[in-house]
Motif scaffolding. Structure first.
Motif, PDB file in Angstrom:
ATOM      1  N   ALA A 204       1.275 -48.924   2.961  1.00 19.79           N
ATOM      2  CA  ALA A 204       0.773 -49.137   1.602  1.00 19.79           C
ATOM      3  C   ALA A 204      -0.725 -49.405   1.571  1.00 19.79           C
ATOM      4  CB  ALA A 204       1.526 -50.302   0.957  1.00 19.79           C
ATOM      5  N   GLU A 205      -1.311 -49.795   2.697  1.00 22.11           N
ATOM      6  CA  GLU A 205      -2.746 -50.072   2.769  1.00 22.11           C
ATOM      7  C   GLU A 205      -3.586 -48.787   2.822  1.00 22.11           C
ATOM      8  OE1 GLU A 205      -3.993 -53.231   2.606  1.00 22.11           O
ATOM      9  OE2 GLU A 205      -1.899 -53.797   2.303  1.00 22.11           O
ATOM     10  N   HIS A 206      -2.967 -47.660   3.098  1.00 21.01           N
ATOM     11  CA  HIS A 206      -3.698 -46.389   3.247  1.00 21.01           C
ATOM     12  C   HIS A 206      -3.101 -45.336   2.332  1.00 21.01           C
ATOM     13  CE1 HIS A 206      -4.188 -48.566   7.100  1.00 21.01           C
ATOM     14  NE2 HIS A 206      -5.451 -48.261   6.855  1.00 21.01           N
ATOM     15  N   GLY A 207      -3.888 -44.344   2.023  1.00 23.33           N
ATOM     16  CA  GLY A 207      -3.431 -43.270   1.161  1.00 23.33           C
ATOM     17  C   GLY A 207      -3.358 -41.953   1.900  1.00 23.33           C
ATOM     18  N   PRO A 208      -2.758 -40.951   1.278  1.00 19.46           N
ATOM     19  CA  PRO A 208      -2.647 -39.634   1.901  1.00 19.46           C
ATOM     20  C   PRO A 208      -4.003 -39.010   2.234  1.00 19.46           C
ATOM     21  CG  PRO A 208      -1.269 -39.760  -0.060  1.00 19.46           C
ATOM     22  CD  PRO A 208      -2.076 -41.012  -0.005  1.00 19.46           C
ATOM     23  N   ALA A 209      -5.057 -39.395   1.516  1.00 22.54           N
ATOM     24  CA  ALA A 209      -6.392 -38.845   1.781  1.00 22.54           C
ATOM     25  C   ALA A 209      -6.902 -39.264   3.158  1.00 22.54           C
ATOM     26  CB  ALA A 209      -7.366 -39.291   0.699  1.00 22.54           C
TER      27      ALA A 209
ATOM     28  N   LEU B 221       3.677 -33.270   0.032  1.00 22.93           N
ATOM     29  CA  LEU B 221       4.600 -34.026  -0.802  1.00 22.93           C
ATOM     30  C   LEU B 221       4.684 -35.449  -0.270  1.00 22.93           C
ATOM     31  CD1 LEU B 221       7.511 -31.436  -0.944  1.00 22.93           C
ATOM     32  CD2 LEU B 221       5.815 -31.860  -2.706  1.00 22.93           C
ATOM     33  N   GLU B 222       4.658 -36.422  -1.184  1.00 19.10           N
ATOM     34  CA  GLU B 222       4.740 -37.820  -0.780  1.00 19.10           C
ATOM     35  C   GLU B 222       6.064 -38.411  -1.251  1.00 19.10           C
ATOM     36  OE1 GLU B 222       1.823 -41.607  -0.593  1.00 19.10           O
ATOM     37  OE2 GLU B 222       1.886 -40.583  -2.518  1.00 19.10           O
ATOM     38  N   TYR B 223       6.724 -39.123  -0.358  1.00 23.45           N
ATOM     39  CA  TYR B 223       7.965 -39.826  -0.657  1.00 23.45           C
ATOM     40  C   TYR B 223       7.649 -41.322  -0.640  1.00 23.45           C
ATOM     41  CZ  TYR B 223      10.366 -35.418   0.120  1.00 23.45           C
ATOM     42  OH  TYR B 223      10.778 -34.115   0.029  1.00 23.45           O
ATOM     43  N   PRO B 224       7.510 -41.923  -1.826  1.00 21.39           N
ATOM     44  CA  PRO B 224       7.129 -43.343  -1.876  1.00 21.39           C
ATOM     45  C   PRO B 224       8.283 -44.258  -1.477  1.00 21.39           C
ATOM     46  CG  PRO B 224       7.488 -42.496  -4.083  1.00 21.39           C
ATOM     47  CD  PRO B 224       7.633 -41.334  -3.147  1.00 21.39           C
ATOM     48  N   ASP B 225       7.907 -45.430  -1.014  1.00 21.37           N
ATOM     49  CA  ASP B 225       8.856 -46.522  -0.774  1.00 21.37           C
ATOM     50  C   ASP B 225      10.026 -46.154   0.127  1.00 21.37           C
ATOM     51  OD1 ASP B 225       7.279 -48.114  -2.491  1.00 21.37           O
ATOM     52  OD2 ASP B 225       8.330 -47.289  -4.232  1.00 21.37           O
ATOM     53  N   ILE B 226       9.739 -45.490   1.260  1.00 18.21           N
ATOM     54  CA  ILE B 226      10.815 -45.220   2.207  1.00 18.21           C
ATOM     55  C   ILE B 226      11.188 -46.491   2.971  1.00 18.21           C
ATOM     56  CG2 ILE B 226      10.367 -42.752   2.389  1.00 18.21           C
ATOM     57  CD1 ILE B 226       8.966 -43.330   5.093  1.00 18.21           C
ATOM     58  N   SER B 227      10.339 -47.492   2.871  1.00 25.58           N
ATOM     59  CA  SER B 227      10.636 -48.830   3.379  1.00 25.58           C
ATOM     60  C   SER B 227       9.815 -49.793   2.531  1.00 25.58           C
ATOM     61  CB  SER B 227      10.286 -48.944   4.869  1.00 25.58           C
ATOM     62  OG  SER B 227       8.896 -49.031   5.048  1.00 25.58           O
ATOM     63  N   THR B 228       9.755 -51.042   2.925  1.00 24.95           N
ATOM     64  CA  THR B 228       9.035 -52.015   2.105  1.00 24.95           C
ATOM     65  C   THR B 228       7.538 -51.758   2.058  1.00 24.95           C
ATOM     66  OG1 THR B 228       8.942 -53.520   3.988  1.00 24.95           O
ATOM     67  CG2 THR B 228      10.722 -53.859   2.405  1.00 24.95           C
ATOM     68  N   HIS B 229       6.979 -51.102   3.104  1.00 30.61           N
ATOM     69  CA  HIS B 229       5.534 -50.890   3.153  1.00 30.61           C
ATOM     70  C   HIS B 229       5.127 -49.452   3.449  1.00 30.61           C
ATOM     71  CE1 HIS B 229       5.112 -55.215   3.168  1.00 30.61           C
ATOM     72  NE2 HIS B 229       5.835 -55.316   4.251  1.00 30.61           N
ATOM     73  N   MET B 230       6.065 -48.526   3.523  1.00 31.68           N
ATOM     74  CA  MET B 230       5.749 -47.189   4.020  1.00 31.68           C
ATOM     75  C   MET B 230       6.041 -46.068   3.022  1.00 31.68           C
ATOM     76  SD  MET B 230       4.600 -47.614   7.051  1.00 31.68           S
ATOM     77  CE  MET B 230       4.798 -48.229   8.686  1.00 31.68           C
ATOM     78  N   TYR B 231       5.269 -44.995   3.201  1.00 27.77           N
ATOM     79  CA  TYR B 231       5.418 -43.773   2.437  1.00 27.77           C
ATOM     80  C   TYR B 231       5.569 -42.621   3.417  1.00 27.77           C
ATOM     81  CZ  TYR B 231       3.449 -46.534  -1.370  1.00 27.77           C
ATOM     82  OH  TYR B 231       3.230 -47.506  -2.297  1.00 27.77           O
TER      83      TYR B 231
END
Length: 121
Positions: A86-91, A103-113
């Motif tokens: 969550a601290e970093h973005g796809p960019a 494609l981004e899949y949000p919230d696959i865990s508490t802190h991950m995409y």
């Protein structure tokens, strides 16, 4: 000391199974080593049933900073090309290859995409 969750991850069993079979909330490294070295019948059966199947736990690691956490994989998860926290973005991930879309899949865990780079249709 390790937690029941840590033991479940190390044994590759669900938390529900750890609770059902009375793995204590906290156990020493010696207790865990004994459990792993001399598994009870239910653990032997669980391991036998899982041969060649999906793991119970996967380690998700941010491709940017290396932050890592264990999570139970979901049936709907595709094969992720990248995972970021969550601290970093796809960019901040490696550049997208020509002819692909991200494609981004949000919230696959508490802190991950999760990120999947797929060919454009």
């Amino acid at each position: 000391m390790m937690t029941r969750r840590d033991a479940a991850i190390a044994l590759d069993i669900p938390m529900e199974m750890a609770k059902r079979h009375n793995i204590p909330a906290r156990l020493s490294e010696a207790q865990f080593a004994e459990l792993n070295a001399n598994p009870p019948a239910w653990l032997i059966q669980s391991r036998a049933n899982r041969q060649g199947k999906r793991p119970v736990w996967v380690q998700l690691t941010c491709a940017v900073c290396g932050f890592s956490e264990a999570e139970r994989p979901k049936k709907w998860w595709p094969e992720f090309d990248f995972v970021h926290c969550a601290e970093h973005g796809p960019a901040q991930l490696p550049s997208l290859e020509a002819g692909k879309t991200r494609l981004e899949y949000p919230d696959i865990s508490t802190h991950m995409y999760g990120i999947v780079d797929e060919a454009k249709a």
